[in-house]
Write a protein that holds these residues in place. Structure first.
Motif: not given
Length: 310
Positions: A17-23
């Protein structure tokens, strides 16, 4: 999702989820692929690890397990790609303390590396053994990369429209997505958009080679077929063996180009512009060993000059 639920969430789900939101949409596709690969390794190595279970020991074990099959530099990259997400989890209060603090980076014994660059005699020997036919082929590709220092993806993207024969210039303004075969992509960074001057011999030869080719299509290959970096490296390996010189990669031709310019006395600023580096710092870091060698020669020259003074 409540904070309690987030605390007990599996780490690999949080990380995805972090990859999807920030990257997603903020980094180049090639970099995104590296993050997604890191995510796959997290699933493989710690499928049941929860965010609340991330401690210095559990994180170090994760790095240790990854390092068993990867060299130290690759493990360092893995660590950096995870660290950003973990520090955000600390900021959000999902983890009490930073588990990445004082992490020890290990790695398996590096395999024997190919030479990074050729000297002038070795490059001359390689180019003399190329099969430069009347029609454009991969040998011409090798020649052009050696004479310009272009990146692999930049050279693949060249079209007849990029050649300015009158001014002996070659425009670098795009790359070719050889990994996914999705066509043209932007350059690595804004500094990568540049014009490279070429010698008149290469200009004359390429003016004949590409004069009947479609203006907007890559000159070296049929775009309906996928191009692999490994295929070109294998081809170059065979040529190096035939020429009885150290084996280098296609990217090694770029290093060769830069090193020969530096040894010839070309300034770091000019080499950085020619290579399309974002800053001279990148050039200095990449070719530090050569720069230090040149500085040693400069010291000898200075001492010789001073000794001649009365």
């Amino acid at each position: 999702m409540s904070e309690q639920t987030l605390n007990t969430e599996l780490f690999h789900i949080y990380y995805k989820r972090w990859i999807s939101v920030y990257k997603e949409g903020a980094i180049r596709q090639v970099t995104m692929s590296k993050y997604l690969m890191t995510h796959q390794w997290v699933i493989q190595l710690v499928p049941q690890l929860k965010i609340c279970e991330l401690t210095r020991i559990s994180y170090q074990r994760l790095l240790n397990d990854y390092s068993k099959t990867h060299e130290r530099q690759t493990t360092m990259d893995f660590h950096h790609q995870l660290k950003g997400a973990i520090l955000d989890a600390v900021d959000e209060g999902f983890i009490d303390r930073d588990p990445t603090r004082k992490a020890i980076i290990k790695g398996k014994t590096p395999r024997e590396k190919k030479s990074k660059y050729l000297n002038q005699f070795e490059l001359h020997t390689l180019l003399a053994n190329l099969n430069l036919s009347q029609d454009i082929n991969w040998d011409w590709f090798i020649l052009l990369v050696a004479k310009t220092g272009m990146r692999f993806s930049e050279a693949l993207a060249l079209t007849p429209k990029d050649f300015d024969f009158t001014h002996q210039m070659l425009s670098i303004n795009k790359t070719w997505d050889y990994k996914s075969n999705n066509g043209f992509l932007p350059t690595k960074n804004q500094s990568s958009i540049r014009k490279i001057q070429r010698d008149w011999k290469t200009v004359i030869r390429f003016s004949e080679l590409i004069k009947n080719l479609p203006e907007d299509k890559p000159i070296f290959f049929d775009t309906t077929h996928k191009i692999y970096n490994a295929t070109l490296n294998d081809m170059l390996t065979r040529m190096c063996k035939k020429s009885k010189i150290p084996i280098i990669s296609i990217h090694g031709l770029r290093h060769t180009h830069a090193s020969l310019l530096l040894f010839a006395g070309v300034s770091i600023a000019s080499v950085a512009r020619r290579l399309g580096h974002a800053s001279m710092t990148t050039t200095q870091k990449t070719y530090l060993h050569i720069i230090q060698e040149l500085e040693n020669k400069d010291v000898d020259l200075v001492m010789r000059s001073l000794s001649e003074l009365n």
